[in-house]
Design a protein around this motif. Structure first.
Motif, PDB file in Angstrom:
ATOM      1  N   GLY A  51       6.760 -26.928 -36.443  1.00 35.54           N
ATOM      2  CA  GLY A  51       7.893 -27.218 -37.307  1.00 35.54           C
ATOM      3  C   GLY A  51       7.626 -28.455 -38.139  1.00 35.54           C
ATOM      4  N   GLU A  52       8.604 -28.855 -38.905  1.00 33.32           N
ATOM      5  CA  GLU A  52       8.445 -30.037 -39.754  1.00 33.32           C
ATOM      6  C   GLU A  52       8.460 -31.316 -38.922  1.00 33.32           C
ATOM      7  N   GLU A  53       9.207 -31.287 -37.826  1.00 37.07           N
ATOM      8  CA  GLU A  53       9.287 -32.473 -36.988  1.00 37.07           C
ATOM      9  C   GLU A  53       8.268 -32.396 -35.843  1.00 37.07           C
ATOM     10  N   ALA A  54       7.893 -33.573 -35.362  1.00 39.51           N
ATOM     11  CA  ALA A  54       6.938 -33.662 -34.252  1.00 39.51           C
ATOM     12  C   ALA A  54       7.558 -33.060 -32.981  1.00 39.51           C
ATOM     13  N   GLN A  55       6.744 -32.401 -32.207  1.00 38.50           N
ATOM     14  CA  GLN A  55       7.220 -31.785 -30.970  1.00 38.50           C
ATOM     15  C   GLN A  55       6.413 -32.302 -29.773  1.00 38.50           C
ATOM     16  N   THR A  56       7.067 -32.268 -28.614  1.00 45.94           N
ATOM     17  CA  THR A  56       6.387 -32.658 -27.370  1.00 45.94           C
ATOM     18  C   THR A  56       6.548 -31.540 -26.352  1.00 45.94           C
ATOM     19  N   VAL A  57       5.433 -31.112 -25.780  1.00 45.12           N
ATOM     20  CA  VAL A  57       5.430 -30.092 -24.725  1.00 45.12           C
ATOM     21  C   VAL A  57       5.075 -30.802 -23.420  1.00 45.12           C
ATOM     22  N   THR A  58       5.976 -30.731 -22.447  1.00 51.70           N
ATOM     23  CA  THR A  58       5.787 -31.498 -21.211  1.00 51.70           C
ATOM     24  C   THR A  58       5.626 -30.578 -20.002  1.00 51.70           C
ATOM     25  N   TYR A  59       4.474 -30.661 -19.360  1.00 50.63           N
ATOM     26  CA  TYR A  59       4.221 -29.947 -18.105  1.00 50.63           C
ATOM     27  C   TYR A  59       4.469 -30.912 -16.944  1.00 50.63           C
ATOM     28  N   VAL A  60       5.274 -30.442 -15.969  1.00 53.00           N
ATOM     29  CA  VAL A  60       5.606 -31.285 -14.824  1.00 53.00           C
ATOM     30  C   VAL A  60       4.864 -30.787 -13.581  1.00 53.00           C
TER      31      VAL A  60
END
Length: 197
Positions: A51-60
């Motif tokens: 997308g236009e905005e930054a994204q964060t994918v978090t694995y726990v």
């Protein structure tokens, strides 16, 4: 887009990775293998579109706990059934149960029958005692007819009473034989006297 790998407290367990792409382009991420840890939460945005905005994918991740070994032994510590293994992560709850073992009764439930997985391995030990067999003791009168039947658990008292019963029965049998022999002798004497007359 940044992919991070953290534990349940948010501490970073591995170096985060960066993916770049154009808006609308599809992406996919995967967890990394971290020694001593297992993934417990896969994020909803593990795959999707840039997308236009930054994204964060978090694995726990959660720390792998030591195994739980469940044993079933007699009062001497001898195994009565095959042990079982439970695996989990640190902090996760576990529960164990005893087994139905023929000829034995559960006599000791361990304090750690239920609890939480820890980093160190744990052993849960169920202890069983041998089930006493029922003994039927029969008392007989002079004619050999039973006049009392008593059910007792096998043990020293039961063995003593049973021994007493066998001894009593033998004495009565011996007395009965002597009486029969005496009666036979009396009949023989009477027969001889009758013949002489």
């Amino acid at each position: 887009m940044t992919v991070v790998y953290v534990d349940q407290d948010g501490n970073e367990l591995a170096t985060s990775t960066i993916q770049t792409g154009t808006v609308g382009e599809e992406y996919a991420t995967e967890p990394v293998e971290i020694e001593g840890y297992v993934v417990i939460e896969i994020p909803e945005n593990a795959s999707g579109e840039f997308g236009e905005e930054a994204q964060t994918v978090t694995y726990v991740y959660a720390k792998v706990a030591g195994d739980i070994t469940v044993e079933h032994v007699d009062q001497e510590g001898n195994a009565l059934a095959e042990s079982s293994i439970q695996s989990g992560v640190v902090g996760e709850e576990y529960q164990t149960v005893g087994k139905a073992i023929e000829g034995y009764t559960l006599v000791e439930i361990p304090a750690n029958a239920a609890g939480e997985f820890k980093e160190d391995p744990q052993t849960v030990t169920y202890v069983y005692g041998q089930t006493a067999a029922d003994v039927t003791v029969e008392y007989v009168d002079g004619n050999g007819d039973p006049y009392l039947i008593q059910h007792l658990n096998q043990g020293s008292s039961g063995i003593l009473i049973l021994h007493h019963h066998l001894k009593l029965k033998a004495m009565l049998s011996s007395k009965r034989q002597r009486t029969q022999q005496a009666n036979s002798e009396k009949k023989l004497r009477r027969s001889r006297m009758s013949t002489r007359k």
